[in-house]
Design an enzyme around this catalytic site. Structure first.
Site, PDB file in Angstrom:
ATOM      1  N   THR A 110     -45.200   3.306 -14.290  1.00 58.00           N
ATOM      2  CA  THR A 110     -44.342   4.492 -14.450  1.00 58.00           C
ATOM      3  C   THR A 110     -42.953   4.241 -13.863  1.00 58.00           C
ATOM      4  O   THR A 110     -41.958   4.745 -14.378  1.00 58.00           O
ATOM      5  CB  THR A 110     -44.953   5.739 -13.794  1.00 58.00           C
ATOM      6  OG1 THR A 110     -45.125   5.519 -12.375  1.00 58.00           O
ATOM      7  CG2 THR A 110     -46.301   6.084 -14.422  1.00 58.00           C
ATOM      8  N   LYS A 111     -42.890   3.461 -12.794  1.00 59.35           N
ATOM      9  CA  LYS A 111     -41.585   3.138 -12.216  1.00 59.35           C
ATOM     10  C   LYS A 111     -40.804   2.198 -13.127  1.00 59.35           C
ATOM     11  O   LYS A 111     -39.581   2.329 -13.281  1.00 59.35           O
ATOM     12  CB  LYS A 111     -41.759   2.534 -10.822  1.00 59.35           C
ATOM     13  CG  LYS A 111     -42.132   3.548  -9.753  1.00 59.35           C
ATOM     14  CD  LYS A 111     -41.055   4.605  -9.608  1.00 59.35           C
ATOM     15  CE  LYS A 111     -41.319   5.568  -8.472  1.00 59.35           C
ATOM     16  NZ  LYS A 111     -40.237   6.569  -8.309  1.00 59.35           N
ATOM     17  N   LEU A 121     -50.781   1.632 -12.432  1.00 56.91           N
ATOM     18  CA  LEU A 121     -50.132   2.677 -13.232  1.00 56.91           C
ATOM     19  C   LEU A 121     -48.867   3.167 -12.542  1.00 56.91           C
ATOM     20  O   LEU A 121     -47.860   3.447 -13.198  1.00 56.91           O
ATOM     21  CB  LEU A 121     -51.094   3.841 -13.463  1.00 56.91           C
ATOM     22  CG  LEU A 121     -50.525   5.016 -14.254  1.00 56.91           C
ATOM     23  CD1 LEU A 121     -50.112   4.583 -15.655  1.00 56.91           C
ATOM     24  CD2 LEU A 121     -51.530   6.165 -14.332  1.00 56.91           C
ATOM     25  N   TYR A 122     -48.917   3.262 -11.216  1.00 57.90           N
ATOM     26  CA  TYR A 122     -47.718   3.663 -10.471  1.00 57.90           C
ATOM     27  C   TYR A 122     -46.558   2.729 -10.795  1.00 57.90           C
ATOM     28  O   TYR A 122     -45.448   3.166 -11.107  1.00 57.90           O
ATOM     29  CB  TYR A 122     -48.006   3.648  -8.970  1.00 57.90           C
ATOM     30  CG  TYR A 122     -46.778   3.781  -8.110  1.00 57.90           C
ATOM     31  CD1 TYR A 122     -46.079   4.982  -8.048  1.00 57.90           C
ATOM     32  CD2 TYR A 122     -46.306   2.708  -7.357  1.00 57.90           C
ATOM     33  CE1 TYR A 122     -44.941   5.116  -7.268  1.00 57.90           C
ATOM     34  CE2 TYR A 122     -45.176   2.827  -6.568  1.00 57.90           C
ATOM     35  CZ  TYR A 122     -44.492   4.024  -6.529  1.00 57.90           C
ATOM     36  OH  TYR A 122     -43.362   4.153  -5.761  1.00 57.90           O
ATOM     37  N   ALA A 123     -46.828   1.415 -10.741  1.00 58.53           N
ATOM     38  CA  ALA A 123     -45.781   0.441 -11.047  1.00 58.53           C
ATOM     39  C   ALA A 123     -45.292   0.590 -12.482  1.00 58.53           C
ATOM     40  O   ALA A 123     -44.091   0.490 -12.760  1.00 58.53           O
ATOM     41  CB  ALA A 123     -46.316  -0.975 -10.814  1.00 58.53           C
TER      42      ALA A 123
END
Length: 434
Positions: free
Chosen positions: A248-249, A244-246
């Site tokens: 959002t980026k 999810l971090y990736a």
């Protein structure tokens, strides 16, 4: 006792020879009494309405006053601190708003900008994703360099408006974000709040600013996700995020492109590759390994499928800072005014890495040498938590356009980190003072 009809006859006789009261006069008197009563009620109603309005106004005043005095920003003294921190002390210098200024990269970038004479104002919410005392220690470090950090949330558009009203920032270095790959499984909302909503709030303020600032912001090497082409190049596909971090980026890259296209904002995105060094993040492997080795606790070392060691393109913080400053210096100008685009503006994305991936077991070996202690390794298969087996940056574009050239290998960088760690946490002869 007379009947009701008899009473009516006495009041209003109709037979000849009896005294007759003027009915119209009596009706007028009743109408007058009714009118007076209605008017009185109307006046009372007006009075009550006025009283209620006065109370609400007073309550609003009290509430706003309470908010003013309890707010961590605003006021003459606050504006003076912001102004002083934003002062430029070199010819051709810039005034930079650094978001996430109390973070790892934000602290180093802020100090580097200030040392060369640029104006710097920081913004940070000091959240508790990791120990806030480390962030406050970084704030004290920045304060010693004359850098003021505003404590506030990126989603507070009133705060951002106030900052841009106070200072005409020429550049924004946007480093504030919810970091970490694995934490996204515990608290996904924080990633949307910071990395997407916060980014949009900032861009909205920047697009309306006059003049519009140029923006450099931190994307991530995580956007390459399941890409297996080595080394990773900016032209490679990034539509298969592994976390999810990736995601959002990657969403941030699409959002910034939209604001560049519609509003003429000059935007540069930087894909950082595993940044490490002094004042780093405690959630990073090299940091937690160091802590656990010193405390005699076991460390967990993940490995990929078929017993393949994980590898990362570890990039020392000083090299990342050079890339950030080079991006600011070559960012070009935004072309919009008052939220309207006047012409095309630069939109760029660069990898900032070291180009020399190192396996995690090798990282542990280096730490053991610098710490003069053996690690208790617990080697396990990598879980499906969003991590990728390797990263490797192709930096040819950054080298050509930014003059970016990393010079610190992992052996040298970890030696500097260990020296800082032992000093900061009070270790003497490998034993903690506290």
């Amino acid at each position: 006792m007379p009947s009701p009809s008899q009473l009516e006859d006495e009041l209003f006789p109709s037979t000849p020879g009896k005294f007759k009261i003027d009915r119209s006069h009596t009706m007028n008197r009743q109408f007058h009494r009714c009118f007076v009563s209605t008017s009185t009620m109307f006046l009372w109603a007006l009075f009550l309405i006025a009283l209620t309005a006065s109370y609400l106004s007073f309550q609003s005043f009290v509430d706003s006053g309470s908010r003013y005095f309890s707010a961590s920003w605003g006021g003459i003294q606050w504006e003076k601190q912001v102004h002083n921190s934003a002062q430029i002390h070199r010819s051709g210098g810039m005034s930079v708003l650094v978001t996430g200024a109390a973070g790892f990269v934000g602290t180093h970038v802020s100090v580097a900008l200030k040392k060369r004479g640029d104006g710097v104002v920081g913004l940070d919410n000091f959240n508790n994703y990791y120990d806030p005392s480390l962030k406050k220690a970084r704030r004290n470090l920045l304060k010693g360099h004359g850098i003021f950090i505003v404590e506030g949330d990126l989603n507070d558009n009133k705060l951002l408006d106030k900052l841009f009203d106070t200072v005409a920032f020429t550049h924004v270095m946007h480093l504030a974000a919810q970091a970490g790959v694995r934490y996204a499984m515990e608290n996904p909302g924080s990633y949307v709040h910071s990395n997407i909503a916060g980014l949009v709030t900032l861009l909205e303020v920047c697009k309306s600013a006059n003049p519009q600032p140029s923006i450099v912001w931190a994307s991530s090497s995580s956007v390459y996700g399941l890409n297996d082409q080595v080394p990773f190049s900016e032209s490679d596909r990034t539509d298969q995020p592994a976390s999810l971090y990736a995601a959002t980026k990657k969403a941030g890259e699409e959002i910034t492109h939209t604001y560049n296209h519609i509003y003429g904002l000059s935007i540069t995105g930087l894909r950082f590759f595993t940044v490490y060094g002094p004042w780093g993040r405690p959630d990073m492997a090299y940091f937690s390994f160091t802590r656990n080795i010193l405390q005699g606790k076991p460390i967990t070392v993940y490995r990929g499928k078929n017993h393949v060691d994980l590898a990362r393109d570890f990039t020392y913080i000083d090299d990342i800072v050079k890339g950030c400053l080079g991006s600011l210096d070559t960012s070009g100008k935004s072309t919009g005014s008052g939220g309207k685009k006047r012409g095309p503006a630069p939109y760029r994305i660069f990898n900032l890495g070291n180009t020399s991936p190192v396996t995690v077991p090798t990282l542990v070996n280096i730490l053991e040498r610098h710490l003069k202690m053996k690690a208790k390794r617990n080697v396990v298969e990598m879980p499906g938590n969003g991590d990728v087996p390797f990263t490797h940056a192709n930096i040819s574009l950054a080298r050509t356009q930014l003059g970016y050239k990393p010079t610190t290998d992992l052996q040298t960088g970890l030696k500097k980190f260990v020296r800082w760690y032992l000093s900061y946490y009070g270790y003497n002869n490998d034993k903690p003072v506290h």
